[in-house]
Structures are given as structure tokens and as C-alpha cells.
Write a protein that holds these residues in place. Structure first.
Motif, PDB file in Angstrom:
ATOM      1  N   GLU A   9       0.822  -1.205   0.000  1.00 44.12           N
ATOM      2  CA  GLU A   9       0.000   0.000   0.000  1.00 44.12           C
ATOM      3  C   GLU A   9       0.859   1.258   0.000  1.00 44.12           C
ATOM      4  O   GLU A   9       0.554   2.239  -0.683  1.00 44.12           O
ATOM      5  N   LEU A  10       1.958   1.223   0.738  1.00 48.96           N
ATOM      6  CA  LEU A  10       2.854   2.376   0.798  1.00 48.96           C
ATOM      7  C   LEU A  10       3.482   2.640  -0.568  1.00 48.96           C
ATOM      8  O   LEU A  10       3.515   3.781  -1.037  1.00 48.96           O
ATOM      9  N   VAL A  11       3.934   1.585  -1.229  1.00 48.63           N
ATOM     10  CA  VAL A  11       4.538   1.740  -2.553  1.00 48.63           C
ATOM     11  C   VAL A  11       3.499   2.219  -3.566  1.00 48.63           C
ATOM     12  O   VAL A  11       3.762   3.116  -4.369  1.00 48.63           O
ATOM     13  N   GLU A  12       2.311   1.646  -3.512  1.00 48.16           N
ATOM     14  CA  GLU A  12       1.254   2.048  -4.437  1.00 48.16           C
ATOM     15  C   GLU A  12       0.853   3.510  -4.233  1.00 48.16           C
ATOM     16  O   GLU A  12       0.557   4.220  -5.188  1.00 48.16           O
ATOM     17  N   ALA A  13       0.885   3.962  -2.988  1.00 44.55           N
ATOM     18  CA  ALA A  13       0.533   5.350  -2.689  1.00 44.55           C
ATOM     19  C   ALA A  13       1.551   6.322  -3.277  1.00 44.55           C
ATOM     20  O   ALA A  13       1.218   7.469  -3.587  1.00 44.55           O
ATOM     21  N   LEU A  14       2.768   5.871  -3.464  1.00 44.77           N
ATOM     22  CA  LEU A  14       3.822   6.734  -3.998  1.00 44.77           C
ATOM     23  C   LEU A  14       3.847   6.774  -5.520  1.00 44.77           C
ATOM     24  O   LEU A  14       4.530   7.626  -6.107  1.00 44.77           O
ATOM     25  N   GLU A  15       3.106   5.906  -6.171  1.00 47.38           N
ATOM     26  CA  GLU A  15       3.164   5.796  -7.626  1.00 47.38           C
ATOM     27  C   GLU A  15       2.873   7.130  -8.324  1.00 47.38           C
ATOM     28  O   GLU A  15       3.592   7.544  -9.233  1.00 47.38           O
ATOM     29  N   ALA A  16       1.843   7.819  -7.902  1.00 44.75           N
ATOM     30  CA  ALA A  16       1.482   9.091  -8.528  1.00 44.75           C
ATOM     31  C   ALA A  16       2.589  10.123  -8.349  1.00 44.75           C
ATOM     32  O   ALA A  16       2.896  10.891  -9.277  1.00 44.75           O
ATOM     33  N   GLY A  30       8.964  15.116  -5.303  1.00 41.88           N
ATOM     34  CA  GLY A  30      10.236  14.509  -4.888  1.00 41.88           C
ATOM     35  C   GLY A  30      10.363  14.477  -3.375  1.00 41.88           C
ATOM     36  O   GLY A  30      10.848  13.498  -2.801  1.00 41.88           O
ATOM     37  N   THR A  31       9.917  15.518  -2.726  1.00 41.69           N
ATOM     38  CA  THR A  31       9.937  15.565  -1.260  1.00 41.69           C
ATOM     39  C   THR A  31       9.029  14.480  -0.684  1.00 41.69           C
ATOM     40  O   THR A  31       9.395  13.785   0.265  1.00 41.69           O
ATOM     41  N   ARG A  32       7.846  14.341  -1.269  1.00 37.97           N
ATOM     42  CA  ARG A  32       6.919  13.303  -0.802  1.00 37.97           C
ATOM     43  C   ARG A  32       7.491  11.909  -1.044  1.00 37.97           C
ATOM     44  O   ARG A  32       7.319  11.002  -0.212  1.00 37.97           O
ATOM     45  N   LEU A  40       9.117   3.572   4.142  1.00 39.93           N
ATOM     46  CA  LEU A  40       9.278   2.197   3.659  1.00 39.93           C
ATOM     47  C   LEU A  40      10.518   1.553   4.270  1.00 39.93           C
ATOM     48  O   LEU A  40      10.488   0.386   4.678  1.00 39.93           O
ATOM     49  N   LYS A  41      11.586   2.316   4.368  1.00 39.02           N
ATOM     50  CA  LYS A  41      12.823   1.821   4.980  1.00 39.02           C
ATOM     51  C   LYS A  41      12.569   1.428   6.440  1.00 39.02           C
ATOM     52  O   LYS A  41      13.012   0.370   6.895  1.00 39.02           O
ATOM     53  N   ASN A  42      11.861   2.284   7.166  1.00 39.68           N
ATOM     54  CA  ASN A  42      11.565   1.996   8.572  1.00 39.68           C
ATOM     55  C   ASN A  42      10.675   0.765   8.701  1.00 39.68           C
ATOM     56  O   ASN A  42      10.893  -0.064   9.593  1.00 39.68           O
TER      57      ASN A  42
END
Length: 59
Positions: A9-16, A30-32, A40-42
Motif C-alpha cells: 500500500e505504501l509503494v502504491e501510494a507513492l506511484e502518482a 520529490g519531497t513526498r 518504507l525503509k523503517n
């Protein structure tokens, strides 16, 4: 398995934001992305610790 879903879900949220940053040059995206990748790292580190604890019989 909920940890896997959380990561997905985290990766999918970043797609846009990836699209906005790389294709449209939106610097705020880029900041987001950087914040999301840190989250994701944490999460990955938490999963690693949890897997190690289960493997070693600590939980």
C-alpha cells in the motif's frame, strides 16, 4: 501477512508522486517520495526485526 500488505500500500501510494516527479518535474513530489521511501525503509527494518525474533523463538 499484514506487513506485506502495508508495504504494498505504501509503494502504491507513492506511484502518482513518482510520475509527477520523473515525468513532470514536480519538485514537491520529490519531497513526498523521499518521505515515503524513508517510511518504507523503517517498515522494512521493523519487518526484519520481527522475522528475526520469530525465527529465533523470541515471540
Amino acid at each position: 501477512m499484514s506487513r506485506f500488505s502495508e508495504a504494498k500500500e505504501l509503494v502504491e501510494a507513492l506511484e502518482a508522486d513518482f510520475t509527477k516527479f520523473y515525468e513532470q518535474g514536480n519538485k514537491a513530489a520529490g519531497t513526498r517520495i523521499r518521505k515515503g521511501m524513508q517510511d518504507l525503509k523503517n517498515l522494512a527494518q521493523d519487518v526484519r526485526n520481527e522475522v528475526s525474533a520469530i525465527k529465533n523463538g523470541e515471540k
